[in-house]
Design a protein around this motif. Sequence first.
Motif, PDB file in Angstrom:
ATOM      1  N   PRO A 108       0.815  -1.224   0.000  1.00  0.00           N
ATOM      2  CA  PRO A 108       0.000   0.000   0.000  1.00  0.00           C
ATOM      3  C   PRO A 108       0.844   1.267   0.000  1.00  0.00           C
ATOM      4  CG  PRO A 108      -0.873  -1.586   1.568  1.00  0.00           C
ATOM      5  CD  PRO A 108       0.465  -2.108   1.122  1.00  0.00           C
ATOM      6  N   THR A 109       1.999   1.248   0.676  1.00  0.00           N
ATOM      7  CA  THR A 109       2.869   2.426   0.695  1.00  0.00           C
ATOM      8  C   THR A 109       3.401   2.716  -0.701  1.00  0.00           C
ATOM      9  OG1 THR A 109       3.518   1.824   2.927  1.00  0.00           O
ATOM     10  CG2 THR A 109       4.874   3.450   1.803  1.00  0.00           C
ATOM     11  N   VAL A 110       3.831   1.661  -1.381  1.00  0.00           N
ATOM     12  CA  VAL A 110       4.362   1.848  -2.735  1.00  0.00           C
ATOM     13  C   VAL A 110       3.263   2.353  -3.660  1.00  0.00           C
ATOM     14  CG1 VAL A 110       5.416   0.676  -4.696  1.00  0.00           C
ATOM     15  CG2 VAL A 110       6.113   0.095  -2.380  1.00  0.00           C
ATOM     16  N   LYS A 111       2.060   1.746  -3.552  1.00  0.00           N
ATOM     17  CA  LYS A 111       0.966   2.191  -4.418  1.00  0.00           C
ATOM     18  C   LYS A 111       0.617   3.652  -4.149  1.00  0.00           C
ATOM     19  CE  LYS A 111      -1.983  -1.095  -3.468  1.00  0.00           C
ATOM     20  NZ  LYS A 111      -3.246  -1.864  -3.538  1.00  0.00           N
ATOM     21  N   GLN A 112       0.599   4.055  -2.891  1.00  0.00           N
ATOM     22  CA  GLN A 112       0.260   5.429  -2.557  1.00  0.00           C
ATOM     23  C   GLN A 112       1.271   6.395  -3.162  1.00  0.00           C
ATOM     24  OE1 GLN A 112       0.264   6.262   1.612  1.00  0.00           O
ATOM     25  NE2 GLN A 112      -0.607   8.297   1.383  1.00  0.00           N
ATOM     26  N   LEU A 113       2.549   6.028  -3.097  1.00  0.00           N
ATOM     27  CA  LEU A 113       3.582   6.899  -3.652  1.00  0.00           C
ATOM     28  C   LEU A 113       3.406   7.049  -5.155  1.00  0.00           C
ATOM     29  CD1 LEU A 113       6.237   8.476  -3.161  1.00  0.00           C
ATOM     30  CD2 LEU A 113       7.452   6.343  -3.623  1.00  0.00           C
ATOM     31  N   ALA A 280       9.343  -0.614 -21.213  1.00  0.00           N
ATOM     32  CA  ALA A 280       9.593   0.826 -21.174  1.00  0.00           C
ATOM     33  C   ALA A 280       8.507   1.594 -20.425  1.00  0.00           C
ATOM     34  CB  ALA A 280       9.711   1.372 -22.599  1.00  0.00           C
ATOM     35  N   ASN A 281       7.609   0.887 -19.770  1.00  0.00           N
ATOM     36  CA  ASN A 281       6.527   1.541 -19.029  1.00  0.00           C
ATOM     37  C   ASN A 281       7.123   2.378 -17.901  1.00  0.00           C
ATOM     38  OD1 ASN A 281       4.311   2.239 -17.448  1.00  0.00           O
ATOM     39  ND2 ASN A 281       3.293   0.270 -17.752  1.00  0.00           N
ATOM     40  N   PRO A 282       6.836   3.694 -17.854  1.00  0.00           N
ATOM     41  CA  PRO A 282       7.412   4.531 -16.781  1.00  0.00           C
ATOM     42  C   PRO A 282       6.944   4.110 -15.396  1.00  0.00           C
ATOM     43  CG  PRO A 282       5.757   5.753 -18.037  1.00  0.00           C
ATOM     44  CD  PRO A 282       6.024   4.488 -18.801  1.00  0.00           C
ATOM     45  N   LEU A 283       5.754   3.532 -15.279  1.00  0.00           N
ATOM     46  CA  LEU A 283       5.292   3.062 -13.984  1.00  0.00           C
ATOM     47  C   LEU A 283       6.211   1.988 -13.418  1.00  0.00           C
ATOM     48  CD1 LEU A 283       1.390   2.743 -14.168  1.00  0.00           C
ATOM     49  CD2 LEU A 283       2.728   4.078 -12.545  1.00  0.00           C
ATOM     50  N   VAL A 284       6.715   1.123 -14.309  1.00  0.00           N
ATOM     51  CA  VAL A 284       7.594   0.043 -13.868  1.00  0.00           C
ATOM     52  C   VAL A 284       8.902   0.610 -13.334  1.00  0.00           C
ATOM     53  CG1 VAL A 284       8.873  -1.994 -14.617  1.00  0.00           C
ATOM     54  CG2 VAL A 284       6.545  -1.611 -15.441  1.00  0.00           C
ATOM     55  N   ALA A 285       9.453   1.597 -14.061  1.00  0.00           N
ATOM     56  CA  ALA A 285      10.696   2.226 -13.603  1.00  0.00           C
ATOM     57  C   ALA A 285      10.497   2.917 -12.258  1.00  0.00           C
ATOM     58  CB  ALA A 285      11.189   3.216 -14.653  1.00  0.00           C
ATOM     59  N   GLU A 289      12.259   2.105  -8.491  1.00  0.00           N
ATOM     60  CA  GLU A 289      12.900   3.136  -7.663  1.00  0.00           C
ATOM     61  C   GLU A 289      12.255   3.196  -6.283  1.00  0.00           C
ATOM     62  OE1 GLU A 289      13.436   8.010  -7.678  1.00  0.00           O
ATOM     63  OE2 GLU A 289      12.875   6.937  -9.518  1.00  0.00           O
ATOM     64  N   SER A 290      10.928   3.128  -6.227  1.00  0.00           N
ATOM     65  CA  SER A 290      10.223   3.184  -4.952  1.00  0.00           C
ATOM     66  C   SER A 290      10.533   1.967  -4.100  1.00  0.00           C
ATOM     67  CB  SER A 290       8.711   3.277  -5.195  1.00  0.00           C
ATOM     68  OG  SER A 290       8.388   4.427  -5.932  1.00  0.00           O
ATOM     69  N   ALA A 291      10.624   0.795  -4.744  1.00  0.00           N
ATOM     70  CA  ALA A 291      10.934  -0.432  -4.005  1.00  0.00           C
ATOM     71  C   ALA A 291      12.306  -0.339  -3.355  1.00  0.00           C
ATOM     72  CB  ALA A 291      10.855  -1.633  -4.948  1.00  0.00           C
ATOM     73  N   LYS A 292      13.267   0.206  -4.050  1.00  0.00           N
ATOM     74  CA  LYS A 292      14.618   0.329  -3.487  1.00  0.00           C
ATOM     75  C   LYS A 292      14.620   1.241  -2.262  1.00  0.00           C
ATOM     76  CE  LYS A 292      16.962  -0.299  -7.940  1.00  0.00           C
ATOM     77  NZ  LYS A 292      17.806   0.363  -8.973  1.00  0.00           N
ATOM     78  N   ASN A 293      13.753   2.252  -2.270  1.00  0.00           N
ATOM     79  CA  ASN A 293      13.742   3.204  -1.160  1.00  0.00           C
ATOM     80  C   ASN A 293      12.883   2.747   0.020  1.00  0.00           C
ATOM     81  OD1 ASN A 293      15.376   5.026  -2.587  1.00  0.00           O
ATOM     82  ND2 ASN A 293      13.599   5.961  -3.584  1.00  0.00           N
ATOM     83  N   LEU A 294      11.840   1.968  -0.254  1.00  0.00           N
ATOM     84  CA  LEU A 294      10.843   1.672   0.771  1.00  0.00           C
ATOM     85  C   LEU A 294      10.867   0.232   1.271  1.00  0.00           C
ATOM     86  CD1 LEU A 294       7.810   3.628  -0.724  1.00  0.00           C
ATOM     87  CD2 LEU A 294       9.305   4.322   1.151  1.00  0.00           C
ATOM     88  N   LEU A 295      11.250  -0.698   0.430  1.00  0.00           N
ATOM     89  CA  LEU A 295      11.230  -2.098   0.839  1.00  0.00           C
ATOM     90  C   LEU A 295      12.571  -2.451   1.491  1.00  0.00           C
ATOM     91  CD1 LEU A 295       9.420  -3.845  -2.146  1.00  0.00           C
ATOM     92  CD2 LEU A 295       8.471  -2.997  -0.003  1.00  0.00           C
ATOM     93  N   VAL A 296      12.622  -2.335   2.789  1.00  0.00           N
ATOM     94  CA  VAL A 296      13.827  -2.637   3.551  1.00  0.00           C
ATOM     95  C   VAL A 296      13.454  -3.626   4.638  1.00  0.00           C
ATOM     96  CG1 VAL A 296      14.940  -0.440   3.065  1.00  0.00           C
ATOM     97  CG2 VAL A 296      13.473  -0.658   5.064  1.00  0.00           C
ATOM     98  N   ARG A 297      14.422  -4.421   5.043  1.00  0.00           N
ATOM     99  CA  ARG A 297      14.169  -5.434   6.074  1.00  0.00           C
ATOM    100  C   ARG A 297      14.177  -4.777   7.432  1.00  0.00           C
ATOM    101  NH1 ARG A 297      17.109  -9.584   9.146  1.00  0.00           N
ATOM    102  NH2 ARG A 297      15.708 -11.365   9.387  1.00  0.00           N
TER     103      ARG A 297
END
Length: 299
Positions: A108-113, A280-285, A289-297
């Motif tokens: 949900p955090t990633v989707k909100q961003l 090449a979908n910008p949403l995927v890129a 980027e969001s996953a690298k910043n938000l998905l942490v252990r």
Amino acid sequence: MPLSILTTLVHNLIKVPAAVLRSRVAKDAEVLALRHENAVLRRQIARVRYEPADRIWLAALSRLIPRDRRRQVFAVTPATLLRRHRQLITRKWTFPPRGRLGRPSTAPTVKQLILRRRHPDAHVRTRHLDSDEARALPDGQVDALVVRAPLPVTDDGLDVSVLYDEPRALLVPAFHRPAGKESLTPDDFTDEPLVACAGTTAPWTGFWRLEPRADGSPAPLGPLLVDTFEDKLEAVADGRAIALVPADDPRGALRNDLVAVPVAGIEPCQVVVATRSADANPLVAHFRESAKNLLVREA
């Protein structure tokens, strides 16, 4: 139904005198052949279905077999029946959990961003996939995967970015000897059979079965191949094998018949985000980027 049960019992009882009169060598050879055939069938069939007459006959024979040998002889043991009874109770009586197990969901955090800050009109849908469904990414059914590496599918044509390391643990039945230990090393279970999954890549299989061993030999193989993580849990709960699992995976912790023990001295798995290289979908890129910043252990 009673007539069929009686017919089966009489038919089997007629075979008893013939078995008694055969030579010991012939009987031992037949037992070994049947035992091997039983092992082969267990690898190919996830669950054996017995008729009532079969259950009565096997229950009678079980009284003649030592308790410590029944697990090798029968596909269904008293522990299996108790486990299935617990599952029925769990499905019937459900209560809200008292706390959160494992890493909290960050989807949900990633989707909100993505939705509110960059693409307010985008629609993002999340799905939970098992390891045997990971081909959904290369097949174009999903655009991104947050998954553990090594991947259960080949990574040709995929971009894979590491998010964090995750230790591995040994999943054992609650009655198993290592269940009471604080931690283990590979030497503690070197002779134990490990569950193998069907349809996965060689690197994935070798990683989760610690193959090859130090001497180059393969890990002992369990009595069956499984297709899903749930099948793996069932095989371990039945006492037919043990399994290495991600330490943060909550599915084993939700069951009181399984225990996950940390394993020291082995390489951790990695949680990664994977996408198709040609996408090449910008949403995927932006998702990467969001996953690298938000998905942490979490510690």
